[in-house]
Design an enzyme around this catalytic site. Structure first.
Site, mmCIF file in Angstrom:
data_model
loop_
_atom_site.group_PDB
_atom_site.id
_atom_site.type_symbol
_atom_site.label_atom_id
_atom_site.label_comp_id
_atom_site.label_asym_id
_atom_site.label_seq_id
_atom_site.Cartn_x
_atom_site.Cartn_y
_atom_site.Cartn_z
ATOM 1 N N TYR A 51 105.858 2.583 59.457
ATOM 2 C CA TYR A 51 104.724 3.438 59.795
ATOM 3 C C TYR A 51 105.165 4.884 60.018
ATOM 4 C CZ TYR A 51 102.465 -1.079 60.822
ATOM 5 O OH TYR A 51 101.971 -2.363 60.760
ATOM 6 N N PRO A 199 91.029 -7.354 63.168
ATOM 7 C CA PRO A 199 89.903 -8.140 63.680
ATOM 8 C C PRO A 199 88.543 -7.461 63.518
ATOM 9 C CG PRO A 199 91.137 -7.189 65.495
ATOM 10 C CD PRO A 199 91.943 -6.930 64.260
ATOM 11 N N VAL A 200 88.538 -6.128 63.370
ATOM 12 C CA VAL A 200 87.264 -5.435 63.115
ATOM 13 C C VAL A 200 87.180 -4.956 61.673
ATOM 14 C CG1 VAL A 200 86.851 -4.801 65.508
ATOM 15 C CG2 VAL A 200 88.135 -3.242 64.027
ATOM 16 N N GLY A 203 87.208 -1.281 60.577
ATOM 17 C CA GLY A 203 86.080 -0.553 61.142
ATOM 18 C C GLY A 203 84.728 -0.976 60.607
ATOM 19 N N LEU A 205 83.316 -3.846 61.069
ATOM 20 C CA LEU A 205 82.642 -4.585 62.129
ATOM 21 C C LEU A 205 82.495 -3.727 63.387
ATOM 22 C CD1 LEU A 205 84.428 -8.006 61.565
ATOM 23 C CD2 LEU A 205 82.019 -7.504 61.107
ATOM 24 N N THR A 206 81.893 -2.572 63.207
ATOM 25 C CA THR A 206 81.613 -1.669 64.324
ATOM 26 C C THR A 206 80.197 -1.146 64.172
ATOM 27 O OG1 THR A 206 82.308 0.404 63.251
ATOM 28 C CG2 THR A 206 84.028 -0.932 64.287
ATOM 29 N N GLU A 207 79.776 -0.386 65.155
ATOM 30 C CA GLU A 207 78.417 0.160 65.102
ATOM 31 C C GLU A 207 78.262 1.194 63.990
ATOM 32 O OE1 GLU A 207 80.966 2.478 67.855
ATOM 33 O OE2 GLU A 207 80.469 0.353 67.620
#
Length: 301
Positions: A51, A199-200, A203, A205-207
């Site tokens: 990274y 897991p999201v 991004g 799986l976000t608002e």
């Protein structure tokens, strides 16, 4: 914050951890996010030598200076940069692993790594040689435990069978349920913990899903994604938003030791950590499975 045993190790990791890849290279900002995470009970931090050309390890090392006893430090090896060349090559050789760990220890400003992970892997690798390297590092005290980061069931099976790994890091989310087919049952049977990355789902799986939904994500086209996300929004309320529901779904599987979402802003970190206060009923988990796809591995089995 809840803590789970990582496989058969004596490491007890926060169920919501911090994937450091997205911290960026701005020192003050990155350090402030790590410190806030520690203050809120996060003790597991995952990075990699790859990274930002090692800069990520350096920043994490600075952030945990004076706090080393409070954290469980994980990094990865196997992607080798060639000086003067762009990109990197895959090198799981014993010689490279034994050399690369020294640089990671230097950048992290520590004399041991809690969890050293192979950063990928193929079935054609010299697996026994790779395992031998990790075992030697463990015996020498440079690392406490080792694991692999892989989405390939065939590679995971070999390490489960032939090594003493305590963890597997793999992509897992409501949108990527591939580990449920084979990997999670295999790990549960062998007392190995899953470290759930993504897991999201980058991004999605976000608002902000209307902006984040791509044209294609695994088996989903954009229209399918938007339809599923609209359905999932029925589970949201003032006390639980989509990111917390996404994290809690992943953590509801007993084989998952920790979820490691990233955070490039403090607001993202706080939204992720709020999942610690959220629960899903068994009926809600079943409903999520019924409306999402049971993804299948199509290659690299």
């Amino acid at each position: 914050m809840r803590y789970n045993q990582l496989g058969k190790s004596d490491l007890h990791v926060s169920e919501i951890s911090l994937g450091c890849m997205t911290l960026g290279t701005e020192e003050a900002k990155a350090i402030s996010i790590v410190h806030e995470a520690i203050d809120r009970g996060v003790n597991f931090f995952d990075t990699a030598d790859l990274y930002d050309y090692g800069r990520n390890e350096e920043l994490l090392g600075k952030a945990i200076k004076g706090k080393r006893s409070e954290v469980i430090l994980a990094t990865k090896v196997g992607n080798r940069r060639i000086p003067g060349q762009d990109g990197w090559i895959w090198d799981p050789s014993k010689a490279y692993i034994l050399e690369a760990v020294k640089e990671s220890l230097r950048r992290l400003q520590t004399d041991y790594i809690d969890l050293y992970q192979l950063h990928g892997g193929t079935i054609d690798d010299p697996i026994d040689e790779t395992i031998e390297a990790f075992e030697e590092l463990k015996q020498a005290g440079y690392i406490r435990y080792y694991g692999i980061s892989s989405i390939r069931p065939n590679v995971i099976r070999e390490y489960v069978k032939r090594s003493n790994i305590v963890s597997v890091m793999s992509q897992y989310s409501i949108l990527d349920r591939r580990p449920e087919e084979e990997v999670l049952p295999l790990l549960a049977e062998n007392g190995i913990g899953l470290i759930a990355r993504g897991p999201v789902a980058n991004g999605i799986l976000t608002e902000r899903y209307l902006q984040k939904a791509p044209e294609q994500y695994l088996d989903y086209g954009r229209a399918e994604l938007l339809e599923l996300l609209e359905q999932l929004s029925r589970l949201t309320n003032e006390s639980r938003q989509l990111p917390q529901i996404a994290l809690r779904y992943v953590l509801s599987n007993p084989a998952v030791a920790t979820a490691v979402p990233g955070a490039s802003r403090l607001e993202q970190l706080l939204a992720n950590l709020a999942a610690d206060e959220v629960m899903l009923t068994e009926q809600e988990r079943d409903w999520i499975r019924s409306i999402s796809k049971a993804n299948r591995y199509t290659a690299h089995r």
